[in-house]
Write a protein that holds these residues in place. Structure first.
Motif, PDB file in Angstrom:
ATOM      1  N   VAL A 210       0.836  -1.196   0.000  1.00  0.00           N
ATOM      2  CA  VAL A 210       0.000   0.000   0.000  1.00  0.00           C
ATOM      3  C   VAL A 210       0.873   1.247   0.000  1.00  0.00           C
ATOM      4  CG1 VAL A 210      -1.708   1.324   1.296  1.00  0.00           C
ATOM      5  CG2 VAL A 210      -1.909  -1.165   1.151  1.00  0.00           C
ATOM      6  N   SER A 211       2.048   1.167   0.596  1.00  0.00           N
ATOM      7  CA  SER A 211       2.939   2.317   0.721  1.00  0.00           C
ATOM      8  C   SER A 211       4.039   2.279  -0.343  1.00  0.00           C
ATOM      9  CB  SER A 211       3.560   2.332   2.121  1.00  0.00           C
ATOM     10  OG  SER A 211       4.363   1.189   2.292  1.00  0.00           O
ATOM     11  N   PRO A 212       4.744   3.401  -0.532  1.00  0.00           N
ATOM     12  CA  PRO A 212       5.773   3.474  -1.580  1.00  0.00           C
ATOM     13  C   PRO A 212       7.117   2.877  -1.216  1.00  0.00           C
ATOM     14  CG  PRO A 212       5.534   5.598  -0.514  1.00  0.00           C
ATOM     15  CD  PRO A 212       4.464   4.722   0.057  1.00  0.00           C
ATOM     16  N   GLY A 213       7.343   2.604   0.065  1.00  0.00           N
ATOM     17  CA  GLY A 213       8.632   2.100   0.497  1.00  0.00           C
ATOM     18  C   GLY A 213       8.773   0.598   0.364  1.00  0.00           C
ATOM     19  N   THR A 214      10.018   0.166   0.202  1.00  0.00           N
ATOM     20  CA  THR A 214      10.298  -1.248   0.001  1.00  0.00           C
ATOM     21  C   THR A 214      10.142  -2.053   1.280  1.00  0.00           C
ATOM     22  OG1 THR A 214      12.640  -0.875   0.424  1.00  0.00           O
ATOM     23  CG2 THR A 214      11.921  -0.763  -1.866  1.00  0.00           C
ATOM     24  N   SER A 215       9.990  -3.344   1.125  1.00  0.00           N
ATOM     25  CA  SER A 215       9.934  -4.264   2.257  1.00  0.00           C
ATOM     26  C   SER A 215      10.323  -5.649   1.794  1.00  0.00           C
ATOM     27  CB  SER A 215       8.533  -4.297   2.876  1.00  0.00           C
ATOM     28  OG  SER A 215       8.460  -5.295   3.887  1.00  0.00           O
ATOM     29  N   ARG A 216      11.012  -6.370   2.674  1.00  0.00           N
ATOM     30  CA  ARG A 216      11.370  -7.752   2.401  1.00  0.00           C
ATOM     31  C   ARG A 216      10.359  -8.733   2.994  1.00  0.00           C
ATOM     32  NH1 ARG A 216      16.187  -5.092   3.748  1.00  0.00           N
ATOM     33  NH2 ARG A 216      17.925  -5.327   2.269  1.00  0.00           N
ATOM     34  N   SER A 217       9.404  -8.218   3.730  1.00  0.00           N
ATOM     35  CA  SER A 217       8.451  -9.053   4.453  1.00  0.00           C
ATOM     36  C   SER A 217       7.160  -9.246   3.659  1.00  0.00           C
ATOM     37  CB  SER A 217       8.120  -8.420   5.800  1.00  0.00           C
ATOM     38  OG  SER A 217       7.091  -9.158   6.445  1.00  0.00           O
ATOM     39  N   ALA A 218       6.818 -10.516   3.413  1.00  0.00           N
ATOM     40  CA  ALA A 218       5.605 -10.813   2.659  1.00  0.00           C
ATOM     41  C   ALA A 218       4.357 -10.280   3.347  1.00  0.00           C
ATOM     42  CB  ALA A 218       5.485 -12.320   2.448  1.00  0.00           C
ATOM     43  N   GLY A 219       4.379 -10.240   4.655  1.00  0.00           N
ATOM     44  CA  GLY A 219       3.224  -9.774   5.404  1.00  0.00           C
ATOM     45  C   GLY A 219       2.903  -8.306   5.215  1.00  0.00           C
ATOM     46  N   GLU A 220       3.839  -7.560   4.637  1.00  0.00           N
ATOM     47  CA  GLU A 220       3.626  -6.133   4.415  1.00  0.00           C
ATOM     48  C   GLU A 220       3.117  -5.821   3.017  1.00  0.00           C
ATOM     49  OE1 GLU A 220       6.883  -3.746   5.664  1.00  0.00           O
ATOM     50  OE2 GLU A 220       6.935  -4.604   7.679  1.00  0.00           O
TER      51      GLU A 220
END
Length: 123
Positions: free
Chosen positions: A99-109
């Motif tokens: 939903v947000s523009p920042g990256t994440s390595r977590s599938a839950g995000e």
């Protein structure tokens, strides 16, 4: 938003494939995107992520230097260029959007997921 991943297939070790993830329903220009994969009998794992602007990317150590994530916001599409493929890269690959523009390595995000595309690498 709906995501559709395609471009998987069978390739020999050392070969290349390019996966695409097309978004529909609304623009993904404000969403970070990611690629994950799940091999048979294993948990889903992070592969790569890219920020909404495309300016920030992160990779799993196992694919760093071989895979490249990119996006074309004009086409509402993300890509995963996979080179020097190994048998251990065999998996179903999923694209996902935050939903947000920042990256994440977590599938839950990641809130939105595509249906997956199978990549099979034979040695």
């Amino acid at each position: 938003v709906q995501l559709q991943a395609f471009g998987g297939g069978s390739v020999q070790a050392g070969g290349s494939l390019r996966l695409s993830c097309a978004g529909s329903g609304r623009s993904l220009n404000l969403n970070a995107l990611g690629w994950f994969r799940q091999a048979l009998g294993k948990e889903r794992e992070f592969v790569a992520t890219i920020s909404a602007s495309g300016g920030t990317t992160y990779y799993a150590d196992s694919v760093k230097g071989r895979f490249t994530i990119s996006r074309d916001n004009r086409k509402n599409t993300a890509y995963l260029q996979m080179n020097s493929l190994k048998s251990e890269d065999t998996a179903v690959y999923y694209c996902a959007a935050r939903v947000s523009p920042g990256t994440s390595r977590s599938a839950g995000e990641y809130a939105y997921w595509g249906q997956g595309t199978l990549v099979t690498v034979s040695s």
